[in-house]
Design a protein around this motif. Structure first.
Motif, PDB file in Angstrom:
ATOM      1  N   VAL A  17      41.675  54.970  21.669  1.00  0.00           N
ATOM      2  CA  VAL A  17      40.363  55.020  21.029  1.00  0.00           C
ATOM      3  C   VAL A  17      39.719  56.371  21.289  1.00  0.00           C
ATOM      4  CG1 VAL A  17      38.044  54.046  20.981  1.00  0.00           C
ATOM      5  CG2 VAL A  17      40.021  52.530  21.204  1.00  0.00           C
ATOM      6  N   ARG A  18      39.738  56.744  22.543  1.00  0.00           N
ATOM      7  CA  ARG A  18      39.018  57.961  22.919  1.00  0.00           C
ATOM      8  C   ARG A  18      39.544  59.199  22.200  1.00  0.00           C
ATOM      9  NH1 ARG A  18      39.215  59.721  29.000  1.00  0.00           N
ATOM     10  NH2 ARG A  18      40.919  60.891  28.026  1.00  0.00           N
ATOM     11  N   THR A  20      41.542  59.264  19.363  1.00  0.00           N
ATOM     12  CA  THR A  20      41.823  59.238  17.928  1.00  0.00           C
ATOM     13  C   THR A  20      40.639  58.808  17.069  1.00  0.00           C
ATOM     14  OG1 THR A  20      42.618  56.958  17.821  1.00  0.00           O
ATOM     15  CG2 THR A  20      44.218  58.636  18.455  1.00  0.00           C
ATOM     16  N   CYS A  21      39.627  58.211  17.667  1.00  0.00           N
ATOM     17  CA  CYS A  21      38.563  57.611  16.829  1.00  0.00           C
ATOM     18  C   CYS A  21      37.797  58.688  16.056  1.00  0.00           C
ATOM     19  CB  CYS A  21      37.602  56.790  17.670  1.00  0.00           C
ATOM     20  SG  CYS A  21      36.369  55.928  16.657  1.00  0.00           S
ATOM     21  N   LEU A  22      37.933  58.639  14.747  1.00  0.00           N
ATOM     22  CA  LEU A  22      37.265  59.626  13.898  1.00  0.00           C
ATOM     23  C   LEU A  22      35.766  59.400  13.877  1.00  0.00           C
ATOM     24  CD1 LEU A  22      39.805  59.769  10.960  1.00  0.00           C
ATOM     25  CD2 LEU A  22      39.244  61.620  12.535  1.00  0.00           C
ATOM     26  N   CYS A  23      35.358  58.148  14.079  1.00  0.00           N
ATOM     27  CA  CYS A  23      33.915  57.888  14.100  1.00  0.00           C
ATOM     28  C   CYS A  23      33.290  58.547  15.329  1.00  0.00           C
ATOM     29  CB  CYS A  23      33.665  56.382  14.114  1.00  0.00           C
ATOM     30  SG  CYS A  23      31.923  55.925  14.005  1.00  0.00           S
ATOM     31  N   LEU A  24      33.877  58.328  16.473  1.00  0.00           N
ATOM     32  CA  LEU A  24      33.365  58.963  17.690  1.00  0.00           C
ATOM     33  C   LEU A  24      33.379  60.482  17.573  1.00  0.00           C
ATOM     34  CD1 LEU A  24      32.462  59.197  20.601  1.00  0.00           C
ATOM     35  CD2 LEU A  24      34.807  58.691  21.320  1.00  0.00           C
ATOM     36  N   ALA A  25      34.497  61.030  17.117  1.00  0.00           N
ATOM     37  CA  ALA A  25      34.607  62.489  17.017  1.00  0.00           C
ATOM     38  C   ALA A  25      33.533  63.050  16.087  1.00  0.00           C
ATOM     39  CB  ALA A  25      36.001  62.872  16.512  1.00  0.00           C
ATOM     40  N   THR A  26      33.261  62.325  15.021  1.00  0.00           N
ATOM     41  CA  THR A  26      32.272  62.801  14.058  1.00  0.00           C
ATOM     42  C   THR A  26      30.856  62.667  14.601  1.00  0.00           C
ATOM     43  OG1 THR A  26      33.773  62.127  12.286  1.00  0.00           O
ATOM     44  CG2 THR A  26      31.510  62.617  11.674  1.00  0.00           C
ATOM     45  N   GLN A  27      30.543  61.553  15.242  1.00  0.00           N
ATOM     46  CA  GLN A  27      29.198  61.379  15.801  1.00  0.00           C
ATOM     47  C   GLN A  27      28.916  62.462  16.838  1.00  0.00           C
ATOM     48  OE1 GLN A  27      27.309  59.033  14.384  1.00  0.00           O
ATOM     49  NE2 GLN A  27      29.095  58.320  13.259  1.00  0.00           N
ATOM     50  N   ARG A  28      29.906  62.705  17.672  1.00  0.00           N
ATOM     51  CA  ARG A  28      29.744  63.698  18.727  1.00  0.00           C
ATOM     52  C   ARG A  28      29.477  65.084  18.132  1.00  0.00           C
ATOM     53  NH1 ARG A  28      34.399  63.230  22.934  1.00  0.00           N
ATOM     54  NH2 ARG A  28      35.459  62.676  20.994  1.00  0.00           N
ATOM     55  N   ALA A  29      30.300  65.474  17.191  1.00  0.00           N
ATOM     56  CA  ALA A  29      30.097  66.780  16.556  1.00  0.00           C
ATOM     57  C   ALA A  29      28.769  66.811  15.804  1.00  0.00           C
ATOM     58  CB  ALA A  29      31.251  67.084  15.605  1.00  0.00           C
ATOM     59  N   ALA A  30      28.414  65.685  15.181  1.00  0.00           N
ATOM     60  CA  ALA A  30      27.162  65.638  14.426  1.00  0.00           C
ATOM     61  C   ALA A  30      25.977  65.847  15.361  1.00  0.00           C
ATOM     62  CB  ALA A  30      27.036  64.297  13.689  1.00  0.00           C
ATOM     63  N   LEU A 146      36.008  66.385   5.800  1.00  0.00           N
ATOM     64  CA  LEU A 146      34.741  65.650   5.777  1.00  0.00           C
ATOM     65  C   LEU A 146      34.398  65.214   4.360  1.00  0.00           C
ATOM     66  CD1 LEU A 146      32.788  67.883   8.319  1.00  0.00           C
ATOM     67  CD2 LEU A 146      33.596  65.545   8.706  1.00  0.00           C
ATOM     68  N   ILE A 149      35.793  61.913   3.401  1.00  0.00           N
ATOM     69  CA  ILE A 149      35.099  60.732   3.923  1.00  0.00           C
ATOM     70  C   ILE A 149      33.928  60.371   3.026  1.00  0.00           C
ATOM     71  CG2 ILE A 149      33.649  59.919   5.829  1.00  0.00           C
ATOM     72  CD1 ILE A 149      35.536  61.489   7.674  1.00  0.00           C
TER      73      ILE A 149
ATOM     74  N   THR B  26      28.893  67.343   8.197  1.00  0.00           N
ATOM     75  CA  THR B  26      29.158  66.482   9.346  1.00  0.00           C
ATOM     76  C   THR B  26      28.142  65.352   9.437  1.00  0.00           C
ATOM     77  OG1 THR B  26      30.069  68.401  10.500  1.00  0.00           O
ATOM     78  CG2 THR B  26      29.570  66.479  11.826  1.00  0.00           C
ATOM     79  N   GLN B  27      26.860  65.657   9.215  1.00  0.00           N
ATOM     80  CA  GLN B  27      25.842  64.600   9.263  1.00  0.00           C
ATOM     81  C   GLN B  27      26.134  63.542   8.211  1.00  0.00           C
ATOM     82  OE1 GLN B  27      23.636  64.808  11.735  1.00  0.00           O
ATOM     83  NE2 GLN B  27      24.406  66.829  12.232  1.00  0.00           N
ATOM     84  N   LEU B  72      29.965  62.114  25.044  1.00  0.00           N
ATOM     85  CA  LEU B  72      29.465  61.548  23.796  1.00  0.00           C
ATOM     86  C   LEU B  72      28.695  62.578  22.971  1.00  0.00           C
ATOM     87  CD1 LEU B  72      28.264  58.154  25.293  1.00  0.00           C
ATOM     88  CD2 LEU B  72      30.283  58.521  23.860  1.00  0.00           C
ATOM     89  N   TRP B 123      38.343  47.341  15.960  1.00  0.00           N
ATOM     90  CA  TRP B 123      38.328  48.793  15.778  1.00  0.00           C
ATOM     91  C   TRP B 123      39.675  49.273  15.233  1.00  0.00           C
ATOM     92  CZ3 TRP B 123      41.645  52.371  17.894  1.00  0.00           C
ATOM     93  CH2 TRP B 123      41.335  53.718  17.616  1.00  0.00           C
ATOM     94  N   HIS B 127      39.961  51.292  11.885  1.00  0.00           N
ATOM     95  CA  HIS B 127      40.386  52.688  11.928  1.00  0.00           C
ATOM     96  C   HIS B 127      41.651  52.905  11.115  1.00  0.00           C
ATOM     97  CE1 HIS B 127      41.095  56.719  13.608  1.00  0.00           C
ATOM     98  NE2 HIS B 127      39.796  56.705  13.774  1.00  0.00           N
ATOM     99  N   ARG B 143      40.374  65.659  13.488  1.00  0.00           N
ATOM    100  CA  ARG B 143      40.304  65.565  14.949  1.00  0.00           C
ATOM    101  C   ARG B 143      40.363  66.942  15.575  1.00  0.00           C
ATOM    102  NH1 ARG B 143      42.614  60.181  14.306  1.00  0.00           N
ATOM    103  NH2 ARG B 143      44.606  61.026  13.606  1.00  0.00           N
TER     104      ARG B 143
END
Lengths: 150, 150
Positions: A17-18, A20-30, A146, A149, B26-27, B72, B123, B127, B143
């Motif tokens: 999860v940590r 590969t998760c595209l949602c996490l990676a995107t939220q973090r970068a966002a 992006l 998506i 990204t947003q 995060l 998840w 995913h 990623r």
DNA sequence: GCATTTTAGTTTGATACCAAAGTAACTGTG
DNA sequence: CACAGTTACTTTGGTATCAAACTAAAATGC
């Protein structure tokens, strides 16, 4: 021997999860990019989101909210809320569409244009700095990915 | 002839921002992905952000908040707020670090582990579905690119 | 050992974001 | 022309997010 609940999930599950998760990676970068552009645009009293919205208004025909929300990837209710402070400051005007009274078009005001003139210049600098920090093909790869998506 | 403020910014300026701004891109993707994963995780009463936080706790040593916030991509004050509902629900416990009384470690509880077992399975499905919608190299490209921003 | 500085986290006040329910205007059908 | 369904937006209630100011503990310097 009774069944016991393991204290943790399997380690590799977590790593998967940590890493590969595209949602996490995107939220973090966002979050990081939002803070960065918010800081750059602070002299204009604009957040990154307000800046993006104002840019989108910069077209001959003031766009209806119904087109802006998908463009920004946000829900209509969020856009309704986002418009308020900008309208209050006189940077945009909400105009009912005479063709369809349900629809509201957002028109950038001369004050909005004046403010955005400076903001766009700052954005240019901030964005160039960001791109300079990234690898050669990274910005384009990100834009392509992006966009898929969206 | 008096100077007049043009009604709009130059058209190409606007297009440049719209089509190249990595912050906007990204947003926008972050909002869409957040909604998508929020919906998938709704049966567990978890948002995408809560899920990511809980996953990060899944390690032998409960991590201090000071390490979680950068992981995060969020500010410490945001993490403080994010912890509260999860602690209230008993999914994690806040433990002062005996070695450094300023530091607080977040420990996932057995209830948290039990909930996450199901959430991780969901998840996985969500995913996989997302990746299936994207072009072949897109997930990895994203990623890599997003990690550069972190 | 005490004062200063630094570090870890919290609080406060403000905006951003969403889902769900609500309102008002348009559309299509009979 | 009603009236059922749809569409465009708003409101409400709740969480998320941050910056700035704050508290408390640790580290540093003298």
């Amino acid at each position: 021997m009774p069944e016991t609940t393991p204290a943790l999930l399997p380690r590799d599950t977590v790593l998967t999860v940590r890493d590969t998760c595209l949602c996490l990676a995107t939220q973090r970068a966002a979050r990081r990019l939002a803070r960065r552009f918010d800081a750059a645009l602070r002299p204009f009293g604009l957040t990154n989101g307000q800046f993006s919205l104002m840019v989108a208004l910069n077209r001959p025909e003031p766009p209806p909210m119904g087109r802006l929300a998908p463009f920004l990837g946000m829900e209509p209710s969020t856009l309704t809320a986002a418009v308020k402070p900008l309208a209050r400051r006189g940077l945009l005007a909400v105009e009912p569409d005479p063709e369809d009274l349900r629809s509201r078009r957002l028109r950038i005001t001369p004050e909005g244009v004046a403010l955005m003139r400076g903001a766009v210049a700052v954005w240019r600098g901030a964005h160039a700095a960001l791109e300079a920090e990234l690898g050669a093909g990274t910005p384009d790869a990100l834009r392509r990915g992006l966009a898929e998506i969206g």
